[in-house]
Design a protein around this motif. Structure first.
Motif, short mmCIF file in Angstrom:
data_model
loop_
_atom_site.label_atom_id
_atom_site.label_comp_id
_atom_site.label_asym_id
_atom_site.label_seq_id
_atom_site.Cartn_x
_atom_site.Cartn_y
_atom_site.Cartn_z
N LEU A 104 0.81 -1.22 0.00
CA LEU A 104 0.00 0.00 0.00
C LEU A 104 0.84 1.27 0.00
O LEU A 104 0.40 2.31 0.46
N LYS A 106 4.05 0.08 3.80
CA LYS A 106 2.82 -0.46 4.41
C LYS A 106 2.36 -1.68 3.62
O LYS A 106 2.25 -1.64 2.39
N LYS A 109 -0.58 -4.79 3.58
CA LYS A 109 -1.83 -5.30 4.14
C LYS A 109 -1.84 -6.82 4.01
O LYS A 109 -1.55 -7.35 2.94
N TYR A 129 -2.02 -4.76 9.20
CA TYR A 129 -1.24 -3.79 8.45
C TYR A 129 0.17 -3.78 9.04
O TYR A 129 0.34 -3.48 10.22
N THR A 189 -7.95 2.94 4.09
CA THR A 189 -7.04 3.55 3.12
C THR A 189 -7.85 4.43 2.18
O THR A 189 -8.88 4.00 1.66
#
Lengths: 247, 1074
Positions: free
Chosen positions: A140, A152, A154, A164, B136
């Motif tokens: 991410l 990051k 996930k 995360y 997000t």
């Protein structure tokens, strides 16, 4: 302000821009940074001891003892005033003893309540063989973690947990893990910061784990004092005790 | 900041991975300072304006997304019992629209920039999308939209999304109208635009039976600092507003024009809200602002229209209320948010107030399609829940989105904070309270919209507060007796008071206050008399004084557009004759003779466009010639910050803060630290920026997850060095103890690590308060009552040991604390307590015994070990200044507590010996065959030992409330009484300690006597059978320093398996020798 060029930036440039990072590459870098998959897989059991501190206006320290094996079993003990609470998972079921209120009989744990224990029972952690574990991963990009622009990742696990991971941009070790978990249909979200990495049997392990609700103060602080690997472990200690604990 | 070359990772002792990078150069940025943290104290009792609400039922629970006008997006998965802010990491916090994808509730669209275009409205920066339920977010476009009023996701194609963009409020722009994406947000097409650069989209509604069929309204509007129009410049002036229909997913549009047959009112039009009834696609409602504003209803899909209700609440203030919500199951039931929420049950012919006790000024609502009596709505007071179809309301007490305009503090301990809010009056709240700062810790003082609130420096029972337009009052907090003291006009005179009229307390003369209209007024007797101490200090531009014509089609003159007024006042703390005044029309006026003569010095501010709104003028606290100013040009469509300083009474000015310095958002306030003149704080529409070098470098403060919310005002509590932020959208935040920022300089930033000086540590009283409030209420965090230790690290600590020890005045380590790892400033706490006593194991925890006594005040030392490097700093610990406890009294308490602490230790030692003897006896007895007299003899001995054990500790297990009190439990009770009050214990408590000591001595003697008399006989019998004798462990010396339970356990475990102990596990088979 940045006259000197960061070595890692050059490495990145050689291997493609940071934005081109994939989840697979990130995980590979993390496992390599820890010491490599061979060293990780050479560990069959881990016995960690340390303390768990709840800090604040009052502080309480509990002594901590955790054993985890490659068979997917874990036992965690925390002691205070000579009493020891136990939580364990034998790969199938989880149980606990919570003695502080006067009851020392073991109790079974619900399926939702063992999600954390079964995570802890994964000696390699969820990033090793994530495909075989039925997880899905997604990179991410980067995000600020207290002044560190971290990668990051996930991870959606088979049991529905979402994690995360935030990796240090230079060393690729995890510095924060946020876990989202549904317990009786309600989402719980907590955050752990990891640090004080030390090498044990060639593998970097965090010796400091500070946890709390996501975004809140991390009131639970675990400080590992020693980790021993590949000690002989009797599987019986993970199983639901046949008889109540002795007084 | 000048940085010299830095060494590589220099700690050779620590192995690092082979590809380890060089430590980066130190920098002064958000990461450097945000470790100070911040806490939000709310409140949610006066929540704040909600601009948009979206809901969906998922898994039998209502999923809600709530868009706050200037406080981000809040998500609830439990129907509103709990909320979490999910938009806090985004660079804007103003929300105009929220839409949940009909096909997937994990996909949510957020349009930033509120579309309820009041004078104080904020701005956005485009449209955002999440595909994971808000974890997000990605900004997927429309960067120039500024505000978005509505988003519609195609019910059959999630990739097709319509964004209704009113666009820029303060300036021309062609980036407005209806936009559509057909690829899930990757690209956007402007599908419908207006005829001019001030017309954008106001509303869009999709046909529930055919998502390619939509109605769209366009809206011509413009706000300036002194006027507003909805529609054209006047009721009859040309307007770009109109109504449109598309039947091909916004590829082509048909204008719906009024004609003699279709029943629509004559143009020009202003704002139009339009909606199709979910249960009947032919039923369309439109509220049209025009010369004859009304609700119009069509029963034939928009071909013909009938005029319906045109009551005041239908047509009032279209810029603020323009939404229509039709019941999902009943096309005749329609809600119109307005000052009251009005509702029609007859298809729009008549409306009445829905009733109930909500705040008012409604903006949006969601009706649960599965239970249309369940309604969730948002207004200027927050979020409201109804279970009877909107007639009666539960208040949402968990959204701290309050919109403060200003904040001030007093000197109480703990201090209170004061401030006024958009449409929510004026309040005082606690900065700390035992149990947390609940909604109940906030006290309403005044009505209307609130702005400046000041505690009266001459009498803490009084406050000054105002409502809009400078309606100033002095309130007695005891009785709420309020005297209205706004200076009033003279003959044929109009005083011009800003919506947000400045009130200032003299820093030199207690009791002297100022208020500004176009003139500056001063009172030296709490408002009994006022002196006009200036001429008109504004431009007095008549073109900016036509507020009676403001509103466009619908006149709206609420004082919100009052202009050519004084907006900021500051008397120099160094010289009461030096007074600075800033006006909303761009003057910076200075008097150096107490108001006799004034000079406009704004012309000396180079590079600043004319007529820039002076949002703050602030005299330096350190130098009489120095002042700071922020200029806010957002009312001209310029959102950049302008921060200036003069050091020569305004003759020359230096720009010390702007976008070139990394600041974002128009500037509201600049504040100079009370101690360090180079420590500056600037609040902008997008957050808080801090400079430690007089404006040379700035860093955004993100501590405590502080979002990019508008910081409208800043106060410093001088005594505590606390920074108090008045945000417009997220309530009040406190950065506790900013004094570490005073130590930041280049030299410190280059250090690998260092302790940073902080305010003196008090042993704050530990106390009880509050009540159990459930999960559905906001509770603000308290400051730590522990010692806060602040340190700096140049880089994040990743490898090897990092710990902080506390050493007592004798140099002994009394605590080892886990240390946080972040780059920049870090904070950890030390409880200032001794280790808890070592308590013998029993049936249950000894609760008080889990904590240690507070250490004595004195000079401690903190020692950080970071890998092999050691850093030390002193730590002064003092008694809570409020407690009235003397050093001698404190010493008596400490001594008594430590005495009991030691008694617990001795008791543990005795118990360990008893248990060892008892366990040996039990095991040996068990090994003897049934019927053997030895078995009975040893067993009887074990029972005698056990009887002694049962005198010391409670032994009834099973978890019931046994109420069993033995020596240990009695000692725990008296220990608790002594430990939790830090003055000298009462003589009766000490007498109880003496009594318990005597009892313990008795038990100890009993055990000794048993060992002396019975044990030799038992051992003789054992020996005769060849069995091992029972060993008595030696008495453990009571450790002078407290040791942990673990240490004791370890010691006895070692003994049990040691040289003279028995291996109890292996045991001895007595029977073989029988």
């Amino acid at each position: 302000m940045h006259r000197r060029i960061c070595l890692s930036a050059l490495l990145f440039a050689a291997s493609g821009a940071a934005s081109a990072m994939t989840a697979d590459e990130l995980i590979a870098k993390n496992l390599e940074a820890k010491g490599g998959i061979d060293k990780i897989k050479a560990i069959d059991s881990m016995h960690a001891t340390g303390k768990m501190s709840f800090t604040g206006d009052f502080s309480v320290d509990l002594t901590l003892d955790q054993v985890v094996t490659r068979k997917g079993k874990v036992r965690q003990e925390a002691s205070l005033q000579g009493m020891t609470s136990v939580q364990a998972y034998d790969g199938k079921e989880g149980w606990q003893i919570q003695p502080f209120g006067g009851r020392k009989d073991p109790e079974k744990l619900s399926a939702d309540d063992i999600k954390g224990l079964s995570d802890d029972a994964d000696i390699d952690g969820p990033l090793v063989d994530w495909q075989a574990k039925g997880s899905k991963v997604e990179y991410l990009g980067t995000e600020d973690v207290d002044g560190t622009e971290a990668h990051k990742l996930k991870v959606v696990e088979k049991d529905g947990d979402v994690k995360y991971y935030y990796f240090d941009p230079d060393y690729f070790l995890e510095i924060r893990v946020v876990t989202q978990r549904k317990v009786r249909g309600t989402e719980q979200e907590f955050e752990s910061d990891l640090g004080n990495y030390e090498q044990v049997a060639g593998v970097y392990m965090p010796f400091s784990i500070e946890s709390g609700p996501k975004g809140g103060p991390k009131g639970q602080k675990v400080t590992i004092e020693s980790v021993k690997v590949n000690e002989a472990v009797d599987d019986a200690k993970f199983a639901f005790p046949a008889t109540p604990a002795a007084k | 900041m000048r940085m010299k070359k830095l060494a590589l990772w220099s700690l050779a002792a620590i192995a690092t991975p082979a590809f380890a990078a060089e430590a980066p150069a130190p920098k002064f940025d958000s990461g450097t300072i945000s470790g100070l943290g911040a806490r939000n104290i709310g409140s949610a009792t006066m929540s704040g304006r909600i601009a948009a609400v979206a809901g969906r039922n998922v898994d039998g629970k209502s999923l809600l997304y709530v868009g706050a006008a200037s406080g981000g997006v809040w998500k609830s998965t439990d129907g509103g019992t709990t909320f979490k802010p999910v938009f806090d990491k985004q660079p804007v916090q103003s929300i105009g629209a929220v839409a949940i994808d009909p096909a997937n509730p994990q996909v949510v669209w957020v349009g930033t920039g509120e579309a309820w275009t009041r004078n104080s409205v904020s701005i956005g920066n485009g449209i955002y999308k999440t595909t994971d339920g808000g974890d997000t977010w990605t900004n997927v476009g429309l960067p120039d939209s500024e505000r978005i009023s509505r988003i519609v996701v195609d019910a059959k194609d999630s990739n097709t999304v319509y964004a209704c963009v009113p666009g820029r409020l303060w300036s021309d722009s062609t980036a407005r109208g209806l936009y559509v994406t057909r690829d899930g947000g990757k690209s956007w097409t402007q599908a419908l635009k207006g005829p001019n650069a001030s017309t954008g989209c106001a509303d869009v509604s999709a046909d529930p039976s055919d998502p390619s069929h939509l109605f769209v309204s366009l809206w011509d509007f413009r706000r300036k600092g002194w006027t507003f129009r909805s529609g054209g410049e006047g009721p009859e002036a040309a307007s770009g507003s109109g109504l449109f229909e598309t039947r091909d997913s916004a590829r082509t549009f048909t204008a719906i024009e009024p004609n003699k047959d279709n029943g629509l009112p004559a143009k020009p039009w202003g704002r139009i809200g339009i909606t199709i009834a979910p249960s009947d696609p032919k039923r369309v409602y439109a509220v049209i602002e025009g010369v004859r504003s009304a609700l119009f209803r069509s029963d034939d899909g928009g071909r013909t229209w009938t005029e319906g209700d045109r009551s005041q609440s239908m047509v009032w203030r279209p810029f603020y209320f323009a939404r229509l919500i039709v019941d999902p199951k009943n096309a005749d039931k329609i809600f119109k948010p307005n000052l009251p929420l009005i509702v029609s049950l007859d298809g729009g012919k008549s409306f009445s107030g829905s009733g109930g006790g909500a705040h008012g000024d409604w903006h949006d609502m969601w009706i649960d399609p599965d239970n249309t009596n369940h309604v969730v709505g948002g207004d200027d007071g927050g979020l409201w829940h109804s279970y009877d179809g909107g007639n009666r309301w539960w208040k949402g007490d968990n959204l701290p989105v309050s919109q403060f305009y200003h904040v001030s503090v007093d000197d109480k301990d703990p201090y209170q904070v004061y401030g006024g809010l958009q449409d929510n009056g004026s309040w005082a709240g606690d900065s700390a309270f035992p149990g947390g700062i609940t909604n109940a810790r906030w006290d309403n003082l005044y009505f209307g919209d609130g702005f400046w609130v000041w505690p009266d420096p001459t009498d803490a029972n009084f406050v000054y507060a105002e409502s809009q337009g400078g309606f100033l009052g002095r309130v007695d907090r005891r009785t709420r007796l309020t005297r209205f003291i706004q200076p009033t006009a003279g003959f044929k005179e109009k005083l011009r008071y800003n919506w947000n009229t400045p009130i200032e307390m003299s820093p030199n003369e207690k009791g002297t206050i100022y208020i500004g209209a176009q003139f500056l007024f001063r009172s030296r007797d709490q408002g009994q008399n006022w002196d006009r101490i200036s001429p008109d200090l504004t431009t007095n531009d008549p073109l900016k004084q036509k507020q009676e014509e403001s509103g466009g089609i619908t006149v709206d003159n609420s004082a919100a557009e009052m202009h050519t007024t004084i907006y900021s006042i500051s008397e120099s703390p160094k010289d009461g004759n030096v007074i600075w005044v800033g006006t909303d029309d761009g003057n910076v006026q200075l008097t150096r003779d107490g108001g006799k003569s004034w000079t406009n010095v704004v012309g000396n501010v180079k590079g600043l466009p004319k007529n820039s709104w002076v949002s703050t003028i602030e005299a330096s606290r350190h130098d009489g010639a120095t002042a700071y100013a922020t200029f806010d040009r957002h009312t001209f469509g310029d959102f950049d910050p302008y921060v200036y300083r003069t050091r020569d009474f305004g003759k020359t000015w230096q720009k010390i803060g702007g976008k070139e310095h990394g600041l974002r958002g128009y500037a509201h306030v600049v504040k100079e630290d009370s101690v360090d003149r180079d420590l500056l704080f600037v609040g902008t529409e997008m957050g808080l920026w801090i400079s430690t070098d007089g404006g040379g470098h700035w860093a955004e403060f993100k501590g405590g997850n502080f979002p990019s919310v508008a910081v409208r005002d800043i106060a410093i509590q001088d005594r505590d060095s606390d920074l108090v932020l008045g945000t417009h959208g997220r309530g009040i935040w406190v950065v506790d103890d900013i004094s570490p920022l005073r130590s930041i300089d280049d030299a410190m930033l280059e250090k690998e690590a260092a302790f940073v000086a902080s305010r003196p540590v008090q042993q704050r009283i530990s106390s009880f308060g509050g009540t159990v409030e459930g999960d559905a209420r906001f509770v603000g965090d308290n400051p730590s009552n522990a010692a806060v230790i602040t340190y700096y690290q140049r880089t994040r600590h990743l490898f090897g040991d990092l710990k902080i020890e506390v050493l007592d005045p004798n140099g002994k380590v009394i605590e080892t604390l886990p240390a946080s790892k972040r780059r920049g400033l870090n904070r950890i706490t030390w409880s200032m307590r001794e280790k808890p006593p070592v308590v013998p194991p029993a049936a249950q925890l000894a609760n008080f015994g889990t904590i240690g006594p507070r250490v004595m005040p004195g000079t401690y030392k903190v020692r950080m070990t970071k890998n092999k490097q050691v850093y030390e700093a002193p730590l002064e610990v003092s008694i809570d200044r409020r407690s009235g406890i003397t050093q001698a009294s404190r010493q008596a308490q400490y001594d008594a507590a430590m005495r009991v602490h030691g008694m617990f230790g001795a008791m543990t030692g005795l118990m360990a010996r008893i248990n060892a003897v008892r366990e040996q006896a039990n095991q040996l007895a068990a090994k003897a065959p049934e019927g053997d007299p030895l078995r009975k003899q040893v067993g009887a001995f074990a029972e005698k030992v056990d009887a002694i054990r049962k005198e010391i500790v409670a032994t009834k297990e099973g978890g019931a409330i046994t109420g069993e009190e033995r020596l240990r439990e009695k000692l725990d009770n008296v220990y608790g009484a002594i430990v939790f009050y830090e003055g000298a214990p009462g003589p009766y408590q000490l007498a109880t300690v003496d009594a318990l000591q005597k009892e313990m001595d008795g038990v100890s003697a009993e055990f000794d006597s048993l060992v002396a008399t019975d044990l030799p006989k038992v051992n003789a019998a054992l020996k005769a059978k060849g069995a091992p004798e029972i060993q008595v462990p030696p008495a453990q010396p009571v450790a002078e320093s407290p040791v942990s339970s673990a240490d004791i356990n370890a010691a006895f475990a070692a003994w049990a398996h040691g040289s003279f102990g028995l291996d109890l596990d292996r045991g001895t088979d007595v029977r073989e020798r029988d």
